[in-house]
Design an enzyme around this catalytic site. Structure first.
Site, PDB file in Angstrom:
ATOM      1  CG  HIS A  10       9.388  -4.895  -3.315  1.00 32.41           C
ATOM      2  ND1 HIS A  10      10.111  -5.325  -2.220  1.00 32.41           N
ATOM      3  CD2 HIS A  10       8.278  -4.328  -2.796  1.00 32.41           C
ATOM      4  CE1 HIS A  10       9.471  -5.041  -1.112  1.00 32.41           C
ATOM      5  NE2 HIS A  10       8.338  -4.414  -1.432  1.00 32.41           N
ATOM      6  CG  HIS A  12       3.440  -3.362  -1.666  1.00 30.56           C
ATOM      7  ND1 HIS A  12       3.354  -4.244  -0.606  1.00 30.56           N
ATOM      8  CD2 HIS A  12       4.717  -2.902  -1.660  1.00 30.56           C
ATOM      9  CE1 HIS A  12       4.528  -4.310   0.014  1.00 30.56           C
ATOM     10  NE2 HIS A  12       5.380  -3.501  -0.611  1.00 30.56           N
ATOM     11  CG  LEU A  13      -0.196  -5.278  -7.937  1.00 35.13           C
ATOM     12  CD1 LEU A  13      -0.479  -6.377  -8.967  1.00 35.13           C
ATOM     13  CD2 LEU A  13      -0.222  -3.918  -8.616  1.00 35.13           C
ATOM     14  NE  ARG A  14      -1.255  -1.276  -0.524  1.00 32.46           N
ATOM     15  CZ  ARG A  14      -0.137  -1.368   0.189  1.00 32.46           C
ATOM     16  NH1 ARG A  14       0.322  -2.541   0.580  1.00 32.46           N
ATOM     17  NH2 ARG A  14       0.533  -0.284   0.527  1.00 32.46           N
ATOM     18  CG  ASN A  38       2.460  -6.136   2.496  1.00 31.20           C
ATOM     19  OD1 ASN A  38       2.362  -6.272   1.254  1.00 31.20           O
ATOM     20  ND2 ASN A  38       2.724  -4.970   3.059  1.00 31.20           N
ATOM     21  CE  LYS A  92       9.537  -8.275   1.706  1.00 36.43           C
ATOM     22  NZ  LYS A  92       8.580  -7.222   1.409  1.00 36.43           N
ATOM     23  CG  HIS A 131      10.852  -4.958   5.305  1.00 33.90           C
ATOM     24  ND1 HIS A 131       9.987  -4.109   4.658  1.00 33.90           N
ATOM     25  CD2 HIS A 131      11.491  -4.189   6.233  1.00 33.90           C
ATOM     26  CE1 HIS A 131      10.090  -2.887   5.174  1.00 33.90           C
ATOM     27  NE2 HIS A 131      10.992  -2.917   6.144  1.00 33.90           N
ATOM     28  CG  HIS A 165      12.431  -2.251   0.344  1.00 37.05           C
ATOM     29  ND1 HIS A 165      13.055  -2.580   1.513  1.00 37.05           N
ATOM     30  CD2 HIS A 165      11.177  -2.723   0.436  1.00 37.05           C
ATOM     31  CE1 HIS A 165      12.185  -3.229   2.276  1.00 37.05           C
ATOM     32  NE2 HIS A 165      11.047  -3.326   1.643  1.00 37.05           N
ATOM     33  CG  ASP A 237       8.468  -0.879  -1.313  1.00 37.48           C
ATOM     34  OD1 ASP A 237       7.453  -1.600  -1.206  1.00 37.48           O
ATOM     35  OD2 ASP A 237       9.048  -0.369  -0.334  1.00 37.48           O
ATOM     36  CG  HIS A 241      -0.668   3.430   2.152  1.00 34.15           C
ATOM     37  ND1 HIS A 241      -1.089   2.435   3.006  1.00 34.15           N
ATOM     38  CD2 HIS A 241       0.650   3.188   1.931  1.00 34.15           C
ATOM     39  CE1 HIS A 241      -0.069   1.636   3.294  1.00 34.15           C
ATOM     40  NE2 HIS A 241       0.996   2.066   2.657  1.00 34.15           N
ATOM     41  CB  ALA A 253       5.260   3.304   5.785  1.00 34.60           C
TER      42      ALA A 253
HETATM   43  C1  NCD Z   1       4.814  -1.141   2.171  1.00 30.64           C
HETATM   44  C2  NCD Z   1       3.304  -1.239   2.160  1.00 30.64           C
HETATM   45  O1  NCD Z   1       2.628  -0.215   2.300  1.00 30.64           O
HETATM   46  O2  NCD Z   1       2.782  -2.356   2.001  1.00 30.64           O
HETATM   47  N1  NCD Z   1       5.193   0.132   2.698  1.00 30.64           N
HETATM   48  C3  NCD Z   1       6.367   0.759   2.513  1.00 30.64           C
HETATM   49  O3  NCD Z   1       6.588   1.782   3.126  1.00 30.64           O
HETATM   50  N2  NCD Z   1       7.267   0.322   1.673  1.00 30.64           N
HETATM   51  C4  NCD Z   1       5.368  -2.264   2.955  1.00 30.64           C
HETATM   52  C5  NCD Z   1       6.832  -2.444   2.785  1.00 30.64           C
HETATM   53  O4  NCD Z   1       7.313  -2.833   1.726  1.00 30.64           O
HETATM   54  O5  NCD Z   1       7.543  -2.182   3.743  1.00 30.64           O
HETATM   55 ZN    ZN Z   2       7.293  -3.306  -0.113  1.00 29.09          ZN
END
Ligand code: NCD
Ligand code: ZN
Length: 331
Positions: A10, A12-14, A38, A92, A131, A165, A237, A241, A253
């Site tokens: 899991h 997030h690489l943006r 996302n 997802k 999620h 998560h 996860d 940011h 978050a």
């Molecule tokens: C994630 C994100 O920033 O994309 N944020 C997080 O708090 N985990 C999104 C997610 O997995 O809920």
């Molecule tokens: Zn996530």
């Protein structure tokens, strides 16, 4: 210590400059990552998904790293999923508005409405990653989602459902009740509770969705991870940011853990478990669950060596910023 084919299930690489900044951390330490869909415009199309995968591979330079791609859940028809399945690792599902870039998520869990897509996914063996949070009181959101997980598990017994998560004892227990339920667990949820987020001075860099819970919840997660329990997989996860969106009113978050994952996990497992169970948690369980096979193994070596985590990488503050760690991934 040696780890074989570490997997981050899991991640997030943006995109764009953030992708360029964060992808090398995961690419260096992991064999593969399940990439979250996302983005600002959620990934729902095959061509867009393929182009994103190319950008990820480019950002990973020449590392031996496989991005396992996911689409953002919506109603997809059979024809689309047939065509998409070879490019796809999973789909997802986000409840609408529950977390970063999830406004286009699902607002109803009416089984009849979800049925056509979920039945096709079961038939094509495409896992559903979820999620799992309702929009109730923040500490109850995940536990209250348990009834939706049960409904999904019962109605779609052939669908592989991954509770992403997880942060509560309730879901740790539920995992054992349904054959087709699996779970991912983050690094930070093995280490922190709500006390660390807001119990003293508030720490925005530990603020994430789902929010860290009680000590008994953390203990239940640790029990699953440290015992190498076969239905629990590591999923960081890691969710970067920029600093100005964390240290502000209306904090985003997400915890950016990618730079420290393996060193911290090794230290945790050395203290509370053993190398065999870490290998299960970091790779073997996920390989079995998802029937993953790699042509070439990636062996990641961790050496006992002190180093200090940076305060910032680019404009992102990492998990454990400024802390001294005792293991380092060998170059
Ligand atoms: C994630 C994100 O920033 O994309 N944020 C997080 O708090 N985990 C999104 C997610 O997995 O809920
Ligand atoms: Zn996530």
């Amino acid at each position: 210590m040696k780890l074989k084919n570490p997997l981050d299930t899991h991640l997030h690489l943006r995109d764009e400059s953030m992708l360029a900044l964060v992808a090398p951390f995961s690419a260096k330490d992991f064999k593969a990552g399940v990439i979250m869909p996302n983005l600002i415009t959620p990934l729902t199309e095959i061509d867009v998904l393929k182009a994103y995968k190319e950008r990820i591979l480019k950002a990973c330079k020449n590392e031996d790293f496989t991005p396992l791609m996911t689409l953002f859940f919506k109603d997809y028809d059979e024809q689309f999923l047939e065509k998409a399945k070879d490019e796809l690792f999973a789909i997802k599902l986000y409840p609408a508005g529950i977390t970063t870039n999830s406004d286009n998520g699902i607002s109803s869990f009416d089984i009849e409405k979800l049925k056509p897509t979920l039945i096709t996914m079961s038939e094509l063996n495409i896992p559903l990653l979820v999620h799992g949070e309702t929009n109730d009181f923040v500490m109850d959101r995940e536990a209250n989602f348990a009834k939706i997980y049960e409904k999904l598990a019962k109605n779609f017994p052939k669908l592989k459902i991954v509770m992403e998560h997880i942060t509560t004892k309730v879901l740790c227990d539920l995992l054992k009740d349904y054959e087709n339920l699996y779970a991912t667990i983050t690094l930070h949820h093995l280490m922190i509770t709500l006390d660390d987020v807001v119990g003293g001075k508030m720490d925005p860099h530990l603020f994430c969705k789902p929010i860290a819970k009680r000590y008994e919840d953390k203990d239940a997660l640790c029990e699953l991870a440290f015992s190498g329990y076969e239905k629990a997989m590591f999923g960081s996860d890691s969710a970067p940011h920029p600093l100005h969106t964390k240290e502000c009113c209306g904090c985003a978050a997400g915890v950016f853990s990618a730079p420290v994952i393996l060193p911290v996990l090794v230290e945790l497992f050395e203290k509370h478990s053993n190398e065999t169970n870490l290998q299960k948690f970091i790779s073997d369980n996920a390989c079995k669950i998802h029937n993953l096979k790699f042509e070439k193994d990636k062996i990641v070596i961790l050496e006992k060596q002190e180093w200090q985590v940076a305060q910032k990488y680019g404009d992102v503050v990492p998990f454990m910023a400024g802390k001294t760690l005792n293991f380092k991934v060998a170059n």
